[in-house]
Design a protein around this motif. Structure first.
Motif, PDB file in Angstrom:
ATOM      1  N   SER A 291      -4.940  11.067   8.642  1.00  0.00           N
ATOM      2  CA  SER A 291      -4.485  11.043   7.244  1.00  0.00           C
ATOM      3  C   SER A 291      -4.246   9.614   6.767  1.00  0.00           C
ATOM      4  CB  SER A 291      -3.201  11.863   7.094  1.00  0.00           C
ATOM      5  OG  SER A 291      -3.430  13.223   7.426  1.00  0.00           O
ATOM      6  N   LEU A 292      -3.679   8.785   7.637  1.00  0.00           N
ATOM      7  CA  LEU A 292      -3.424   7.384   7.269  1.00  0.00           C
ATOM      8  C   LEU A 292      -4.735   6.632   7.018  1.00  0.00           C
ATOM      9  CD1 LEU A 292      -0.488   6.443   9.689  1.00  0.00           C
ATOM     10  CD2 LEU A 292      -0.371   6.779   7.212  1.00  0.00           C
ATOM     11  N   VAL A 293      -5.764   6.935   7.808  1.00  0.00           N
ATOM     12  CA  VAL A 293      -7.065   6.300   7.610  1.00  0.00           C
ATOM     13  C   VAL A 293      -7.651   6.713   6.256  1.00  0.00           C
ATOM     14  CG1 VAL A 293      -9.461   6.201   8.418  1.00  0.00           C
ATOM     15  CG2 VAL A 293      -7.577   6.028  10.053  1.00  0.00           C
ATOM     16  N   ILE A 294      -7.542   7.996   5.918  1.00  0.00           N
ATOM     17  CA  ILE A 294      -8.038   8.476   4.622  1.00  0.00           C
ATOM     18  C   ILE A 294      -7.268   7.823   3.472  1.00  0.00           C
ATOM     19  CG2 ILE A 294      -8.232  10.519   3.137  1.00  0.00           C
ATOM     20  CD1 ILE A 294      -8.792  12.146   5.673  1.00  0.00           C
ATOM     21  N   ILE A 295      -5.955   7.698   3.626  1.00  0.00           N
ATOM     22  CA  ILE A 295      -5.137   7.039   2.601  1.00  0.00           C
ATOM     23  C   ILE A 295      -5.563   5.587   2.436  1.00  0.00           C
ATOM     24  CG2 ILE A 295      -2.797   6.205   2.083  1.00  0.00           C
ATOM     25  CD1 ILE A 295      -1.756   8.800   3.391  1.00  0.00           C
ATOM     26  N   LEU A 296      -5.889   4.923   3.551  1.00  0.00           N
ATOM     27  CA  LEU A 296      -6.346   3.528   3.484  1.00  0.00           C
ATOM     28  C   LEU A 296      -7.657   3.426   2.710  1.00  0.00           C
ATOM     29  CD1 LEU A 296      -5.845   0.615   4.374  1.00  0.00           C
ATOM     30  CD2 LEU A 296      -7.033   1.141   6.527  1.00  0.00           C
ATOM     31  N   TYR A 297      -8.553   4.389   2.913  1.00  0.00           N
ATOM     32  CA  TYR A 297      -9.798   4.411   2.134  1.00  0.00           C
ATOM     33  C   TYR A 297      -9.502   4.569   0.639  1.00  0.00           C
ATOM     34  CZ  TYR A 297     -13.268   4.548   5.900  1.00  0.00           C
ATOM     35  OH  TYR A 297     -14.095   4.218   6.947  1.00  0.00           O
ATOM     36  N   PHE A 298      -8.637   5.485   0.304  1.00  0.00           N
ATOM     37  CA  PHE A 298      -8.313   5.691  -1.111  1.00  0.00           C
ATOM     38  C   PHE A 298      -7.678   4.445  -1.726  1.00  0.00           C
ATOM     39  CE2 PHE A 298      -8.854  10.275  -0.374  1.00  0.00           C
ATOM     40  CZ  PHE A 298      -9.496  10.625  -1.563  1.00  0.00           C
ATOM     41  N   TYR A 299      -6.861   3.754  -0.953  1.00  0.00           N
ATOM     42  CA  TYR A 299      -6.256   2.513  -1.454  1.00  0.00           C
ATOM     43  C   TYR A 299      -7.338   1.463  -1.719  1.00  0.00           C
ATOM     44  CZ  TYR A 299      -3.319  -1.645  -1.721  1.00  0.00           C
ATOM     45  OH  TYR A 299      -2.713  -2.802  -2.135  1.00  0.00           O
ATOM     46  N   LEU A 300      -8.324   1.397  -0.823  1.00  0.00           N
ATOM     47  CA  LEU A 300      -9.448   0.474  -1.017  1.00  0.00           C
ATOM     48  C   LEU A 300     -10.218   0.820  -2.283  1.00  0.00           C
ATOM     49  CD1 LEU A 300     -11.456  -1.730  -0.033  1.00  0.00           C
ATOM     50  CD2 LEU A 300     -12.611   0.072   1.281  1.00  0.00           C
ATOM     51  N   PHE A 301     -10.516   2.108  -2.485  1.00  0.00           N
ATOM     52  CA  PHE A 301     -11.254   2.533  -3.684  1.00  0.00           C
ATOM     53  C   PHE A 301     -10.478   2.179  -4.953  1.00  0.00           C
ATOM     54  CE2 PHE A 301     -12.809   6.200  -0.791  1.00  0.00           C
ATOM     55  CZ  PHE A 301     -13.686   5.347  -0.161  1.00  0.00           C
ATOM     56  N   PHE A 302      -9.168   2.400  -4.914  1.00  0.00           N
ATOM     57  CA  PHE A 302      -8.331   2.070  -6.076  1.00  0.00           C
ATOM     58  C   PHE A 302      -8.393   0.579  -6.380  1.00  0.00           C
ATOM     59  CE2 PHE A 302      -4.208   0.297  -7.359  1.00  0.00           C
ATOM     60  CZ  PHE A 302      -4.119   0.829  -8.643  1.00  0.00           C
ATOM     61  N   GLN A 303      -8.311  -0.253  -5.363  1.00  0.00           N
ATOM     62  CA  GLN A 303      -8.321  -1.699  -5.573  1.00  0.00           C
ATOM     63  C   GLN A 303      -9.658  -2.172  -6.139  1.00  0.00           C
ATOM     64  OE1 GLN A 303      -6.016  -3.949  -5.514  1.00  0.00           O
ATOM     65  NE2 GLN A 303      -4.371  -2.601  -4.803  1.00  0.00           N
ATOM     66  N   ILE A 304     -10.752  -1.542  -5.741  1.00  0.00           N
ATOM     67  CA  ILE A 304     -12.065  -1.906  -6.296  1.00  0.00           C
ATOM     68  C   ILE A 304     -12.119  -1.561  -7.779  1.00  0.00           C
ATOM     69  CG2 ILE A 304     -14.545  -1.445  -6.201  1.00  0.00           C
ATOM     70  CD1 ILE A 304     -14.215  -0.896  -3.208  1.00  0.00           C
ATOM     71  N   PHE A 305     -11.694  -0.345  -8.133  1.00  0.00           N
ATOM     72  CA  PHE A 305     -11.650   0.056  -9.542  1.00  0.00           C
ATOM     73  C   PHE A 305     -10.754  -0.878 -10.349  1.00  0.00           C
ATOM     74  CE2 PHE A 305     -13.124   4.632  -9.015  1.00  0.00           C
ATOM     75  CZ  PHE A 305     -14.188   4.477  -9.889  1.00  0.00           C
ATOM     76  N   TYR A 306      -9.602  -1.174  -9.795  1.00  0.00           N
ATOM     77  CA  TYR A 306      -8.615  -2.007 -10.492  1.00  0.00           C
ATOM     78  C   TYR A 306      -9.166  -3.401 -10.744  1.00  0.00           C
ATOM     79  CZ  TYR A 306      -4.032  -3.972 -11.645  1.00  0.00           C
ATOM     80  OH  TYR A 306      -2.976  -4.583 -12.287  1.00  0.00           O
ATOM     81  N   ALA A 307      -9.890  -3.954  -9.769  1.00  0.00           N
ATOM     82  CA  ALA A 307     -10.483  -5.283  -9.930  1.00  0.00           C
ATOM     83  C   ALA A 307     -11.487  -5.294 -11.076  1.00  0.00           C
ATOM     84  CB  ALA A 307     -11.152  -5.720  -8.630  1.00  0.00           C
ATOM     85  N   GLY A 308     -12.290  -4.224 -11.189  1.00  0.00           N
ATOM     86  CA  GLY A 308     -13.258  -4.139 -12.273  1.00  0.00           C
ATOM     87  C   GLY A 308     -12.597  -4.053 -13.634  1.00  0.00           C
ATOM     88  N   LEU A 309     -11.551  -3.249 -13.736  1.00  0.00           N
ATOM     89  CA  LEU A 309     -10.843  -3.091 -15.009  1.00  0.00           C
ATOM     90  C   LEU A 309     -10.160  -4.383 -15.425  1.00  0.00           C
ATOM     91  CD1 LEU A 309      -9.280   0.458 -14.460  1.00  0.00           C
ATOM     92  CD2 LEU A 309     -11.188  -0.135 -15.964  1.00  0.00           C
TER      93      LEU A 309
END
Length: 376
Positions: A291-309
């Motif tokens: 679960s922690l690994v999956i959460i880390l992936y989601f955090y990475l995806f969020f940071q990529i989106f956030y950087a674009g915005l």
């Protein structure tokens, strides 16, 4: 305007790279290979990938914009060159020409083609936005036709290489970018409906002898059809074509809540270092670790989106959407296959699966995100 290091994005990347080295070392201890050598090999790939990521950060986006068409053409030529410089050893093992072998250096051109495709489609969408201030059904339909035309060479090469799994990644990226540009909902609904029908027909063809003959004529291999059959009812084929899936499910379940630890692995899973790396995480670190690994992936995806915005650039936003959905699809498919939700396709888990080309290509893509200038 700021152009400093994006520490929010750097953190999940750093943790993923550490985890990739850790996992590849421990997985190798259960295989007939040197764990030390595998760990060093992974470190080398990490160093190369980080070097590429840092180098791209300092390339001006205006230069990248100008080079996009040439980058895409170059990626197509690389894939075409597989018919002349393919890795003979991998061809003998898999029956496919997906790995280039040039002077002893081996890599998969399709991994680099993903990045080139994202950049190319993103630029085409920007050109569409600039030339069509008033968009309607007809302009959107024209855009779709152009993108399909530009994509035909890529998908033709993927078809010839019999790489159905990676082809789905390109389809996912294209679909995400079409949604991002705001394509007319009627066109999107039609595309979704056609893909659903094709998917259902494909699955039905797998389970009939007549259908198998049709799929064989379309160059589908028996092992690809077996993956669908074993996904439908893995325990019926637990000793044959579904052995890998069943062992993966047993491995995941045996980990329990907190796992057995890296040195406590008891269940053998074929190709655990690559396609089934998540089963090692599940057995070694249990539900909590997975679960922690999956959460880390989601955090990475969020940071990529956030950087674009935060970059306040449509081109950057399209690039971020393409990269995120490329990674999301690969992550969802790989983990889904490990836990029995989806059939196996051979798609690696980003960062963690064995494979230098995949890791380096992922870091190159993330280098494009680091290059983005942030506006307050």
């Amino acid at each position: 305007m700021k152009n400093t290091v994006n520490y929010g994005l750097l953190l999940p990347i750093f943790l993923m790279l550490l985890l990739s080295i850790w996992l590849q070392y421990w997985v190798a201890t259960y295989e007939d290979v040197s764990a030390i050598n595998q760990g060093i090999k992974q470190i080398i790939f990490v160093v190369i990938g980080v070097g590429c990521m840092v180098a791209i950060k300092f390339i001006d986006k205006k230069l990248i914009w100008k080079l996009v068409p040439w980058i895409y053409v170059f990626s197509l030529l690389l894939m075409l060159s597989l018919y002349f410089f393919y890795d003979a050893n991998m061809y003998n093992i898999t029956g496919t020409k997906r790995w280039l072998d040039i002077a002893g250096v081996k890599f998969q051109p399709s991994e680099l083609a993903k990045i080139a495709y994202i950049l190319f489609i993103s630029k085409e969408l920007i050109k569409y936005d600039m030339t069509n201030k008033e968009k309607d059904f007809h302009t959107d339909l024209k855009l779709l036709g152009q993108l399909i035309l530009y994509s035909v060479p890529l998908f033709a090469l993927m078809f010839m290489q019999k790489d159905f799994g990676t082809s789905l990644v390109f389809v996912c990226v294209l679909g995400a970018l079409l949604i991002a540009v705001g394509l007319d909902w009627r066109i999107l609904a039609t595309i979704f409906g056609i893909l659903m029908i094709l998917g259902i027909v494909l699955i039905l063809l797998v389970f009939t002898e007549f259908g198998n003959d049709i799929l064989a004529s379309l160059h589908f291999k028996q092992y690809q059809l077996n993956r669908i059959k074993s996904w439908r009812n893995p325990y019926e084929y637990s000793d044959t074509i579904a052995y890998q899936q069943v062992q993966g499910l047993v491995s995941m379940g045996s980990g329990g809540v907190f796992g057995k630890g890296s040195s406590g692995i008891e269940v053998y899973v074929p190709v655990r270092e690559s396609d089934m790396i998540f089963t090692f995480i599940g057995e070694a670190y249990g539900f909590v670790g997975a679960s922690l690994v999956i959460i880390l992936y989601f955090y990475l995806f969020f940071q990529i989106f956030y950087a674009g915005l935060k970059s306040n650039s449509k081109f950057n936003i399209y690039i971020c959407v393409g990269i995120v959905f490329m990674l999301v699809f690969q992550t969802f498919e790989n983990i889904g296959a490990s836990i029995g939700l989806l059939p196996l396709t051979g798609i690696p888990l980003p960062f963690l699966s064995q494979g230098g080309t995949s890791l380096v290509a992922t870091l190159i893509a993330l280098g494009l995100i680091f290059e983005m200038k942030v506006y307050d």
